[in-house]
Design a protein around this motif. Sequence first.
Motif, PDB file in Angstrom:
ATOM      1  N   VAL A 401     -52.885 -11.662 -11.274  1.00  0.00           N
ATOM      2  CA  VAL A 401     -52.631 -11.135 -12.616  1.00  0.00           C
ATOM      3  C   VAL A 401     -53.246  -9.751 -12.757  1.00  0.00           C
ATOM      4  O   VAL A 401     -52.638  -8.822 -13.319  1.00  0.00           O
ATOM      5  CB  VAL A 401     -53.190 -12.096 -13.690  1.00  0.00           C
ATOM      6  N   PHE A 402     -54.464  -9.593 -12.281  1.00  0.00           N
ATOM      7  CA  PHE A 402     -55.147  -8.291 -12.280  1.00  0.00           C
ATOM      8  C   PHE A 402     -54.281  -7.263 -11.562  1.00  0.00           C
ATOM      9  O   PHE A 402     -54.120  -6.120 -12.028  1.00  0.00           O
ATOM     10  CB  PHE A 402     -56.504  -8.456 -11.577  1.00  0.00           C
ATOM     11  N   ASN A 403     -53.712  -7.653 -10.440  1.00  0.00           N
ATOM     12  CA  ASN A 403     -52.851  -6.788  -9.640  1.00  0.00           C
ATOM     13  C   ASN A 403     -51.583  -6.414 -10.406  1.00  0.00           C
ATOM     14  O   ASN A 403     -51.162  -5.258 -10.416  1.00  0.00           O
ATOM     15  CB  ASN A 403     -52.498  -7.506  -8.337  1.00  0.00           C
ATOM     16  N   TYR A 404     -50.960  -7.376 -11.072  1.00  0.00           N
ATOM     17  CA  TYR A 404     -49.744  -7.111 -11.834  1.00  0.00           C
ATOM     18  C   TYR A 404     -49.994  -6.094 -12.950  1.00  0.00           C
ATOM     19  O   TYR A 404     -49.145  -5.235 -13.230  1.00  0.00           O
ATOM     20  CB  TYR A 404     -49.203  -8.406 -12.443  1.00  0.00           C
ATOM     21  N   ILE A 405     -51.138  -6.198 -13.593  1.00  0.00           N
ATOM     22  CA  ILE A 405     -51.481  -5.252 -14.658  1.00  0.00           C
ATOM     23  C   ILE A 405     -51.553  -3.832 -14.108  1.00  0.00           C
ATOM     24  O   ILE A 405     -50.997  -2.877 -14.696  1.00  0.00           O
ATOM     25  CB  ILE A 405     -52.814  -5.643 -15.322  1.00  0.00           C
ATOM     26  N   LEU A 406     -52.205  -3.659 -12.965  1.00  0.00           N
ATOM     27  CA  LEU A 406     -52.338  -2.336 -12.363  1.00  0.00           C
ATOM     28  C   LEU A 406     -50.996  -1.819 -11.855  1.00  0.00           C
ATOM     29  O   LEU A 406     -50.718  -0.613 -11.918  1.00  0.00           O
ATOM     30  CB  LEU A 406     -53.361  -2.381 -11.224  1.00  0.00           C
TER      31      LEU A 406
END
Length: 453
Positions: A401-406
């Motif tokens: 999820v952190f990756n998707y945000i970035l």
Amino acid sequence: MLKNVLLLGGMWGMGLGAAFVQLPATQNLLIDAGYASISTAPLGVIMLGSAPCAVVIPKIITRYGEKKTFIAGAFFGIVGAIMQMFGPLTAAMGISAANDVTIQVVLVVIGAIPQAFMYASTNNLRFSVSQFSTPEFLPKATALVLLGGVLSALLGPLLSATTRSMISGALYAGNFLQIALMYVVFATLAFFADFKQPIADTDDVRIGSDDLSLVERQERNAVGESAMLDNATTERTLMQIIKETDLPLLTTFQCLSYNIMAMYMSQLKPPMAAAGYSVDSYTYALTAHMLGMFLPGLFSGQVINRFGTWLTTAVGFLLFPVGGAMFLINDSIAMFVVGITIVGIGWNFSFVGPSAEVSKIHSPAEQSKVVGFNDGIMLLTVGTFFVTASKIYIAVGSWNVFNYILIGLSVFSALLSLLRGLLIWRASGGDDNSFSGDSLAQSLLTAGSLCTL
């Protein structure tokens, strides 16, 4: 000229390399001590503190010159690194019990504060290079200075794997000693650079290895002949510069580039640790990331001159999602290393262009206020994210999820860059070099314009 550019590149490598030793050393120390939620706080403190320093450093440089300012920065950095070194040494010397981590944590965090001035000085180097370059060569000169970051990869985290346990019984103390020695090298290189004399000391003197007068330097560093004529007698206020130039947008793109990269870099350790990889594996991945950040300096200046600032910046932002996609494939060490390396390359292409453009929008008399505004805001945002990065990651609770945000933020930034380049290109009737006139650039331009409709 080349000698001074290379010296500045070496200084950049030492100053930034120290930060890349700071991150794994303090992060690992605090995680081991049970303070995972603030594991990125020391580097965040450095960056937060560097924000106000970035505002005053250009003014100090105007009064005392780069050489004295940078050497003073190195001195503050050395003091801070030695304070941090005494953190893990307290247990080794019997000052505190081995299981009493309070003193260690306090010294590690407090020792970060004096290093803020040093970090802000390091970031100023990419603007100081303008005095050794013509406007046409400036993107290449800026890229060459950033190329000095290759030294920070070799002498930073890679060497830190050896110095980590160098001092018996005081794990990580050797890392902080390494940081102090890197600051010593930084000061030594600054001493040998031919920086111009402070403006406060002279109005027209011979300076630098190119033997150019201050007046000639001003003419070469100006935005253009008309801009020099308009501002020869009148120094614009910061508000006028903000209204008349792309300074706010250039600062925004540097903030986006630096923060996206920093969020990936600072939170790489938790998913790697969860996948069972050692501290050394994380260190090697960080080294690969740094090589990705700085090796493109060999050619990124030429790419900017060929395709224009905005198109190159957009490509850089699009490389972030490519790197992020690698992390989504699987949790193998290969994907971690390849992904974070591509993220580093994306930072170079998205950061160099806007940085070089900032040096073109002001006269020498306006440099201190422009650089102070630009770096003050950039470092404030980066420092805020570094202080809170661990808490943000824990709150998100998922690396994917952190990756998707970035990834989403990166795509938005790329579209914004393409849109700005398109507007400039259309306003100039197609003559502006924001986009190259060849078929590849035209195709990407068309695609970018369609995406923004």
